[in-house]
Design a protein around this motif. Structure first.
Motif, mmCIF file in Angstrom:
data_model
loop_
_atom_site.group_PDB
_atom_site.id
_atom_site.type_symbol
_atom_site.label_atom_id
_atom_site.label_comp_id
_atom_site.label_asym_id
_atom_site.label_seq_id
_atom_site.Cartn_x
_atom_site.Cartn_y
_atom_site.Cartn_z
ATOM 1 N N LEU A 44 22.498 -14.479 37.258
ATOM 2 C CA LEU A 44 23.431 -13.309 37.469
ATOM 3 C C LEU A 44 24.299 -13.546 38.791
ATOM 4 O O LEU A 44 25.482 -13.296 39.085
ATOM 5 C CB LEU A 44 22.883 -11.747 37.804
ATOM 6 C CG LEU A 44 22.217 -11.065 36.435
ATOM 7 C CD1 LEU A 44 21.438 -9.860 37.156
ATOM 8 C CD2 LEU A 44 23.352 -10.841 35.525
ATOM 9 N N ASP A 45 23.812 -14.090 39.698
ATOM 10 C CA ASP A 45 24.128 -14.407 41.172
ATOM 11 C C ASP A 45 24.005 -15.832 41.527
ATOM 12 O O ASP A 45 22.961 -16.356 42.205
ATOM 13 C CB ASP A 45 23.626 -13.834 42.133
ATOM 14 C CG ASP A 45 24.392 -13.742 43.349
ATOM 15 O OD1 ASP A 45 25.331 -14.412 43.575
ATOM 16 O OD2 ASP A 45 23.914 -13.094 44.352
ATOM 17 N N PRO A 46 24.584 -17.073 40.764
ATOM 18 C CA PRO A 46 24.265 -18.308 41.115
ATOM 19 C C PRO A 46 24.443 -18.889 42.438
ATOM 20 O O PRO A 46 23.529 -19.629 43.166
ATOM 21 C CB PRO A 46 25.183 -18.995 40.131
ATOM 22 C CG PRO A 46 25.866 -18.288 39.395
ATOM 23 C CD PRO A 46 25.671 -16.698 39.854
ATOM 24 N N ALA A 47 25.346 -18.378 43.081
ATOM 25 C CA ALA A 47 25.515 -18.877 44.384
ATOM 26 C C ALA A 47 24.889 -18.009 45.614
ATOM 27 O O ALA A 47 24.903 -18.361 46.804
ATOM 28 C CB ALA A 47 27.054 -18.939 44.749
ATOM 29 N N ASN A 48 24.275 -16.823 45.095
ATOM 30 C CA ASN A 48 23.565 -16.033 45.991
ATOM 31 C C ASN A 48 24.623 -15.166 46.692
ATOM 32 O O ASN A 48 24.198 -15.086 48.121
ATOM 33 C CB ASN A 48 22.451 -16.611 46.829
ATOM 34 C CG ASN A 48 21.341 -15.559 47.146
ATOM 35 O OD1 ASN A 48 21.340 -14.344 46.771
ATOM 36 N ND2 ASN A 48 20.663 -15.839 48.344
ATOM 37 N N LYS A 49 25.646 -14.965 46.235
ATOM 38 C CA LYS A 49 26.764 -14.421 47.175
ATOM 39 C C LYS A 49 26.505 -12.847 47.306
ATOM 40 O O LYS A 49 26.579 -12.274 48.216
ATOM 41 C CB LYS A 49 28.203 -14.286 46.436
ATOM 42 C CG LYS A 49 28.681 -15.674 46.456
ATOM 43 C CD LYS A 49 29.875 -15.762 45.779
ATOM 44 C CE LYS A 49 30.610 -17.156 45.677
ATOM 45 N NZ LYS A 49 31.900 -17.221 44.931
ATOM 46 N N LYS A 50 25.815 -12.142 46.483
ATOM 47 C CA LYS A 50 25.489 -10.672 46.644
ATOM 48 C C LYS A 50 24.102 -10.615 47.106
ATOM 49 O O LYS A 50 23.818 -9.527 47.441
ATOM 50 C CB LYS A 50 25.367 -10.146 45.148
ATOM 51 C CG LYS A 50 26.730 -10.217 44.460
ATOM 52 C CD LYS A 50 26.797 -9.360 43.275
ATOM 53 C CE LYS A 50 28.041 -9.451 42.357
ATOM 54 N NZ LYS A 50 27.674 -9.072 41.245
ATOM 55 N N GLY A 51 23.405 -11.827 47.462
ATOM 56 C CA GLY A 51 22.023 -11.731 47.991
ATOM 57 C C GLY A 51 21.085 -11.078 47.232
ATOM 58 O O GLY A 51 19.933 -10.721 47.547
ATOM 59 N N LEU A 52 21.278 -11.219 45.866
ATOM 60 C CA LEU A 52 20.119 -10.572 44.962
ATOM 61 C C LEU A 52 18.743 -11.482 45.007
ATOM 62 O O LEU A 52 17.814 -10.862 45.048
ATOM 63 C CB LEU A 52 20.803 -10.501 43.475
ATOM 64 C CG LEU A 52 20.275 -9.942 42.548
ATOM 65 C CD1 LEU A 52 20.333 -8.355 42.954
ATOM 66 C CD2 LEU A 52 20.914 -10.064 41.224
ATOM 67 N N LYS A 53 18.983 -12.795 45.054
ATOM 68 C CA LYS A 53 17.827 -13.639 45.081
ATOM 69 C C LYS A 53 16.980 -13.328 46.609
ATOM 70 O O LYS A 53 15.865 -13.473 46.385
ATOM 71 C CB LYS A 53 18.394 -15.158 44.988
ATOM 72 C CG LYS A 53 17.230 -16.197 44.707
ATOM 73 C CD LYS A 53 17.825 -17.481 44.404
ATOM 74 C CE LYS A 53 17.153 -18.498 44.034
ATOM 75 N NZ LYS A 53 17.437 -19.652 44.215
ATOM 76 N N THR A 54 17.754 -13.212 47.687
ATOM 77 C CA THR A 54 16.894 -12.876 48.718
ATOM 78 C C THR A 54 16.291 -11.692 48.583
ATOM 79 O O THR A 54 15.248 -11.523 49.104
ATOM 80 C CB THR A 54 18.190 -12.963 49.880
ATOM 81 O OG1 THR A 54 18.960 -14.185 49.925
ATOM 82 C CG2 THR A 54 17.380 -13.007 51.141
#
Length: 157
Positions: free
Chosen positions: A137-147
């Motif tokens: 969903l957020d490959p570059a972690n722009k939305k900070g979902l992975k964090t």
């Protein structure tokens, strides 16, 4: 009281005289007591085999002791043995029960560990799945979902 005479042989009269002197009694009193003695005890003076009452009591005592020994051998010793065997069987059963309970506790502990490990593996799978979804969903972690998910999992540990 009327006095009566009895005829006895001279040698028996001398014995009566000796007895009355040694016991300190008159002839008449001694004869009266002899009559009462024979009447009460049922002893036959003609019976020459007649033993003394002391001897008869000793014989009765021996019979009683013999009876008690037989009772001890026939009843008390087997009863004691049965009680001892019951006690031993009870102890053996108790030890077996304790051993079985301890095995069940160990087995329950092992089952709990296995379940806990399975749950932890399942959580790890879910974590990996969520990480994969986050990367998709957020490959570059722009939305900070992975964090966000990594922080949630850090706080859970």
């Amino acid at each position: 009281m009327k006095n009566k005479s009895i005829q006895i042989q001279e040698k028996h009269h001398k014995e009566l005289q000796k007895l009355s002197e040694s016991l300190g009694q008159s002839y008449g009193g001694l004869v009266e007591k002899m009559i009462l003695y024979f009447k009460r005890t049922g002893i036959d003076p003609d019976d020459l085999k007649n033993e003394s009452p002391t001897y008869k009591i000793q014989q009765l005592d021996k019979r009683l002791v013999s009876f008690l020994k037989v009772q001890e051998r026939a009843i008390l010793k087997p009863l004691r043995q049965e009680t001892y065997e019951y006690y031993e069987n009870h102890n053996k059963t108790l030890k077996e029960a304790k051993s079985l309970i301890n095995k069940k506790i160990v087995q329950a502990d092992q089952n709990s560990k296995i379940r806990t490990n399975n749950i932890l593996k399942e959580i790890d799978k879910q974590r990996e799945a969520l990480n994969s979804i986050c990367e998709h969903l957020d490959p570059a972690n722009k939305k900070g979902l992975k964090t966000v998910f990594q922080n949630i999992f850090k706080n859970a540990n």
